[in-house]
Design a protein around this motif. Sequence first.
Motif, mmCIF file in Angstrom:
data_model
loop_
_atom_site.group_PDB
_atom_site.id
_atom_site.type_symbol
_atom_site.label_atom_id
_atom_site.label_comp_id
_atom_site.label_asym_id
_atom_site.label_seq_id
_atom_site.Cartn_x
_atom_site.Cartn_y
_atom_site.Cartn_z
ATOM 1 N N ASN A 176 25.744 -4.763 -5.987
ATOM 2 C CA ASN A 176 26.493 -3.409 -6.500
ATOM 3 C C ASN A 176 27.740 -4.175 -6.895
ATOM 4 O OD1 ASN A 176 24.911 -1.401 -4.515
ATOM 5 N ND2 ASN A 176 25.998 -0.233 -6.328
ATOM 6 N N PHE A 177 29.086 -3.919 -7.617
ATOM 7 C CA PHE A 177 30.221 -4.284 -7.692
ATOM 8 C C PHE A 177 31.306 -4.341 -6.148
ATOM 9 C CE2 PHE A 177 30.421 -3.292 -12.620
ATOM 10 C CZ PHE A 177 29.287 -3.845 -13.016
ATOM 11 N N GLU A 178 31.542 -4.849 -5.838
ATOM 12 C CA GLU A 178 31.573 -4.883 -4.726
ATOM 13 C C GLU A 178 32.929 -4.035 -4.672
ATOM 14 O OE1 GLU A 178 31.296 -7.598 -6.027
ATOM 15 O OE2 GLU A 178 29.352 -8.711 -4.829
ATOM 16 N N GLU A 179 33.722 -3.762 -6.082
ATOM 17 C CA GLU A 179 35.492 -3.655 -5.548
ATOM 18 C C GLU A 179 35.159 -2.071 -5.645
ATOM 19 O OE1 GLU A 179 34.276 -5.849 -7.208
ATOM 20 O OE2 GLU A 179 34.418 -4.843 -9.426
ATOM 21 N N GLY A 180 33.614 -1.341 -6.348
ATOM 22 C CA GLY A 180 33.315 -0.157 -6.333
ATOM 23 C C GLY A 180 32.772 0.382 -7.638
ATOM 24 N N TYR A 181 33.665 1.650 -7.674
ATOM 25 C CA TYR A 181 33.113 2.329 -9.219
ATOM 26 C C TYR A 181 33.920 3.831 -9.092
ATOM 27 C CZ TYR A 181 28.701 -0.198 -9.277
ATOM 28 O OH TYR A 181 28.088 -1.621 -9.354
ATOM 29 N N PRO A 182 33.996 4.208 -10.219
ATOM 30 C CA PRO A 182 34.824 5.441 -10.307
ATOM 31 C C PRO A 182 34.604 6.314 -9.777
ATOM 32 C CG PRO A 182 34.682 4.768 -12.619
ATOM 33 C CD PRO A 182 33.404 3.843 -11.491
ATOM 34 N N GLU A 183 35.018 7.806 -9.276
ATOM 35 C CA GLU A 183 33.706 8.855 -8.526
ATOM 36 C C GLU A 183 32.904 8.943 -9.118
ATOM 37 O OE1 GLU A 183 36.469 11.081 -6.107
ATOM 38 O OE2 GLU A 183 37.590 9.695 -5.047
ATOM 39 N N ASN A 184 32.368 9.906 -8.073
ATOM 40 C CA ASN A 184 30.448 10.537 -8.799
ATOM 41 C C ASN A 184 29.910 10.110 -9.686
ATOM 42 O OD1 ASN A 184 32.241 12.596 -8.020
ATOM 43 N ND2 ASN A 184 33.120 13.333 -9.840
ATOM 44 N N TYR A 185 30.055 8.498 -9.388
ATOM 45 C CA TYR A 185 28.950 7.490 -9.754
ATOM 46 C C TYR A 185 28.300 7.888 -9.045
ATOM 47 C CZ TYR A 185 31.139 6.146 -14.386
ATOM 48 O OH TYR A 185 31.972 5.719 -14.646
ATOM 49 N N GLN A 186 26.245 8.167 -9.829
ATOM 50 C CA GLN A 186 25.398 8.083 -8.885
ATOM 51 C C GLN A 186 25.649 6.664 -8.598
ATOM 52 O OE1 GLN A 186 21.986 9.363 -10.612
ATOM 53 N NE2 GLN A 186 20.913 8.991 -7.679
ATOM 54 N N LEU A 187 25.158 6.279 -7.059
ATOM 55 C CA LEU A 187 24.963 4.913 -6.729
ATOM 56 C C LEU A 187 23.258 4.792 -5.866
ATOM 57 C CD1 LEU A 187 27.879 3.819 -5.825
ATOM 58 C CD2 LEU A 187 27.281 2.828 -8.091
ATOM 59 N N VAL A 188 23.222 3.221 -5.468
ATOM 60 C CA VAL A 188 21.730 3.155 -4.059
ATOM 61 C C VAL A 188 21.568 2.318 -4.207
ATOM 62 C CG1 VAL A 188 19.454 3.845 -3.763
ATOM 63 C CG2 VAL A 188 20.036 4.509 -5.567
ATOM 64 N N THR A 189 23.461 2.392 -3.093
ATOM 65 C CA THR A 189 23.529 0.872 -2.451
ATOM 66 C C THR A 189 23.019 -0.096 -1.323
ATOM 67 O OG1 THR A 189 25.617 1.791 -0.925
ATOM 68 C CG2 THR A 189 25.425 1.243 -3.388
ATOM 69 N N SER A 190 21.369 0.416 -1.270
ATOM 70 C CA SER A 190 20.627 -0.553 -0.033
ATOM 71 C C SER A 190 20.757 -0.848 0.207
ATOM 72 C CB SER A 190 19.061 0.627 -0.323
ATOM 73 O OG SER A 190 19.799 1.694 -0.740
ATOM 74 N N GLN A 191 21.105 -1.790 1.543
ATOM 75 C CA GLN A 191 20.326 -2.251 2.431
ATOM 76 C C GLN A 191 19.146 -2.798 3.025
ATOM 77 O OE1 GLN A 191 24.576 -4.063 2.285
ATOM 78 N NE2 GLN A 191 23.764 -5.115 3.679
ATOM 79 N N PHE A 192 18.004 -2.910 2.921
ATOM 80 C CA PHE A 192 16.984 -3.663 3.646
ATOM 81 C C PHE A 192 16.376 -4.493 4.835
ATOM 82 C CE2 PHE A 192 16.258 -1.164 -0.653
ATOM 83 C CZ PHE A 192 16.172 -0.261 -0.236
ATOM 84 N N ILE A 193 15.982 -3.815 6.049
ATOM 85 C CA ILE A 193 14.735 -5.702 6.596
ATOM 86 C C ILE A 193 13.966 -4.891 6.631
ATOM 87 C CG2 ILE A 193 14.669 -6.077 8.747
ATOM 88 C CD1 ILE A 193 17.248 -5.413 9.367
ATOM 89 N N ASN A 194 12.984 -5.882 5.741
ATOM 90 C CA ASN A 194 11.187 -5.870 6.056
ATOM 91 C C ASN A 194 10.351 -5.392 7.163
ATOM 92 O OD1 ASN A 194 8.429 -6.415 4.515
ATOM 93 N ND2 ASN A 194 9.657 -8.388 3.592
ATOM 94 N N GLY A 195 9.850 -4.584 6.474
ATOM 95 C CA GLY A 195 9.508 -4.149 7.848
ATOM 96 C C GLY A 195 9.394 -2.954 8.570
ATOM 97 N N PHE A 196 10.801 -3.332 8.721
ATOM 98 C CA PHE A 196 11.995 -1.852 9.041
ATOM 99 C C PHE A 196 11.879 -0.660 8.843
ATOM 100 C CE2 PHE A 196 15.705 0.412 11.063
ATOM 101 C CZ PHE A 196 16.230 -0.492 12.407
ATOM 102 N N TYR A 197 12.182 0.218 9.459
ATOM 103 C CA TYR A 197 10.952 1.780 9.152
ATOM 104 C C TYR A 197 11.802 2.785 9.831
ATOM 105 C CZ TYR A 197 8.108 1.628 12.804
ATOM 106 O OH TYR A 197 7.265 1.168 14.439
ATOM 107 N N ASN A 198 11.768 4.117 9.558
ATOM 108 C CA ASN A 198 12.461 5.016 10.453
ATOM 109 C C ASN A 198 10.662 6.056 9.883
ATOM 110 O OD1 ASN A 198 13.048 6.508 12.365
ATOM 111 N ND2 ASN A 198 14.480 7.839 10.819
ATOM 112 N N TYR A 199 10.122 7.510 10.387
ATOM 113 C CA TYR A 199 9.116 8.070 10.584
ATOM 114 C C TYR A 199 10.309 9.514 9.977
ATOM 115 C CZ TYR A 199 6.437 5.792 14.212
ATOM 116 O OH TYR A 199 5.088 5.273 14.375
ATOM 117 N N THR A 200 9.145 10.217 8.946
ATOM 118 C CA THR A 200 10.061 11.241 8.350
ATOM 119 C C THR A 200 8.493 12.082 8.920
ATOM 120 O OG1 THR A 200 9.713 10.971 5.942
ATOM 121 C CG2 THR A 200 11.632 11.028 7.130
ATOM 122 N N SER A 201 9.154 13.563 8.304
ATOM 123 C CA SER A 201 7.752 14.694 8.941
ATOM 124 C C SER A 201 6.630 15.186 7.595
ATOM 125 C CB SER A 201 7.449 15.747 9.643
ATOM 126 O OG SER A 201 9.044 16.215 9.072
#
Length: 763
Positions: free
Chosen positions: A39-64
């Motif tokens: 992502n651009f560190e400085e951001g984008y105009p409001e209302n732009y759709q973003l998926v700015t995720s940061q992950f860890i391999n093997g790190f999870y949560n449960y959902t039903s």
Amino acid sequence: MKKEQSIYELNNFDLDNYNILLYETLFHNANGYIGVRYNFEEGYPENYQLVTSQFINGFYNYTSMKQAEKLHGFVEEKQTMVDIVNTQSIKVKLEDEYFSMYEGTVIDSRLYVDMKKGITVREVIWRSPKGREMSVKITRMASFYQLSLFTIDYEILPINFSGDVVIESAHDGNVANYFDPNDPRTADEEIIHMLPVSCEIINGASYIMAKTTKSELGVCSSVKNLLFQEHELSYHFGENYTVSKFTTKAKKGKKINFIKYTVLADSIRYHNYKNQVGIEMRKALSVPISFLYEKQEEYLSEYWDHCMVEIDGNEDLNITIKYNLYQLLQSVSKDQYGNIASKGLSGEGYEGHIFWDSEMFIQPFFTITNPVFSEKLIENRYATLNMARKNARILGHKTGALFPWRTIMGKECSGYFPSGSAQYHINGDIAYSVISYYLATKDITFIEKKGAEIIFETARIWIDTGNFHEGRFYINDVTGPDEYTCMVNNNYYTNALAQYHLRWAVKFYQIIKGSENFDRLEKKIRLREEEIEEFKNAAENMYLPYDEKLKINPQDDSFLQKKKWNIADIPANKFPLLLHYHPLHLYRYQICKQADTVMAHFILEDAQSMETIYHSFQYYENITTHDSSLSKCIFSIVAAKLGLEEKAYAYFQNTARLDLDDQYKNTKDGIHTANMGGNYMAIVYGFGGFRLKEEGIFFAPMLPKKWKGYRFKICFENSRILVDVNKDTCEFILVSGEAKKITVYNKEYLLKDKVSMDRPGRE
Ligand code: BGC
């Protein structure tokens, strides 16, 4: 001008063509532990759709997992790879104007990934609305040298002004995963996964602790910012965010250097993960960043040397191939706590799950270039063997282990069993990868300690699933790789692979019997000699469907009775079919999502004659939609084997830029790692005709008409071999290690130093 072979650069980097979600994926940074979307560190105009995720391999949560009709053993809870934190945001203010690509004028800009250096770089020359000009170079790195570390490095040059500059760097624990209720390939609802635990500043670094809502995992992230000139620093923080605000003076023509360090540690790997984050941060700060860049390049230099593939005179293709192999390195876990998700660490598609993609499409690359990564991947499966045992019990098997079709931590996550849990071939695929690892390394200790346990336990499932009937062994009610044909009897791929698996179970038994490790294993899993006999018997009498008239292996018992559906008659906007037709509709036709029998003809080519393979290829080619990205690479390899050069090349070409051209229109959800491995396989196993077998290694290089020559290196039993294919000749050079026997075009050679021969079939 010759292009830099290690740089993948975005053509026409301008905002009108800037597809944010796609480039978040294509320019992400990862090192097998951390993954950060771009992502651009400085951001984008409001209302732009973003998926700015940061992950860890093997790190999870449960959902039903909602099951409308709750039958016995249905999966009620799945795992999701979690977006853990956002440490990307950095805002730069020149006097009263914030730097933004969307305001003022972007005079010049470049965005590229440098695969030699292991960094993603954005360079911008910008004029503010009030006329202040600056150039900025932003370098992002997920360190291979220190896996916990991600850095963003700013070099700002005020071109025509001096004055106040403010840099605000945020560390934000308030994050959420992406969802799309209409796409079965992404999560279907918005769920809060991470709860804040604490947020504090210690020695100028911010620490945010958070825990998952259900899986009881914890993560600690720490951010430290360094500004290398005089400044004032203040902090703002809340329950789970901090902003470090630097105020400094810009002087025209004088560079401002600023570095943001993020380190992560999690409770899967460390008991005291907060403490670990402190250690990791101190380690990162104890050396200049130039040292970290050097280490990154060193690491990559070895990687590129080991997996070298080069096509003569085709720069664009070389960059593309390199891009794919770079992504595989970014995605693969370097420890046994993670694996390689179908989207790597680049996006949330398939919720971060791992599939057979890992064993059948990616490991064939690592096993012959960097076998240590395959070892780790197998160890990851080994670590979840107990869960595979439990999974087998859920499905009614009294002994043995059945690996889940899709998972993160080992429990099944597939909600729709006909094209999920019913894919029992996953057991054969994992066994196949263990066998291949053994064939490539001859690491028998690994087999004794871990591999054999996987092989025996998974082999037991074939015996319990299948049965003898009038002297033949049949496996009913399973699903093969083709997900448009589910719950069938005697899927050729499954049966042929089960046969290979069972034969190897017997072989491994004979090889390791008598060793201390084996004695221990025999007791641990209560392996009986009669079982080995059963394995042998089932393998020898395995039923493999064959149709005399068509001279092909039918995909399963009922496949050829079904109606045909001419692919050419299906409107283009109805692909992929899975998004437009009910599964039952698809199941009733002879239509394939992906290579199934053709895949078996690649991995188990000796099970059938060339004639059968040829007819099968022709038959299935007509009815395969390639709606899965795991398909074309396999068709390319088998076409190459059959000498269908043009077809092989066309399929290969389709795999090369699948993500870069967003061919499946879902690269925004993540890269297609299996296809990337498949792209490599299409060169080495396809054009190079490489095979890894019990009898040794085999080559049968062909030269696609579009190429002048190509070369690649492989690793076999610790020896590294360079294969150089040219118009008239091919050469095999022993680069390091001991002499090896190789078979080229069906003739055996002892490779001591160099072996050359004419290439048959040259024009
Ligand atoms: C394919 C599977 C694959 C999965 C993950 C599906 O579309 O049919 O074979 O394992 O994607 O890549």
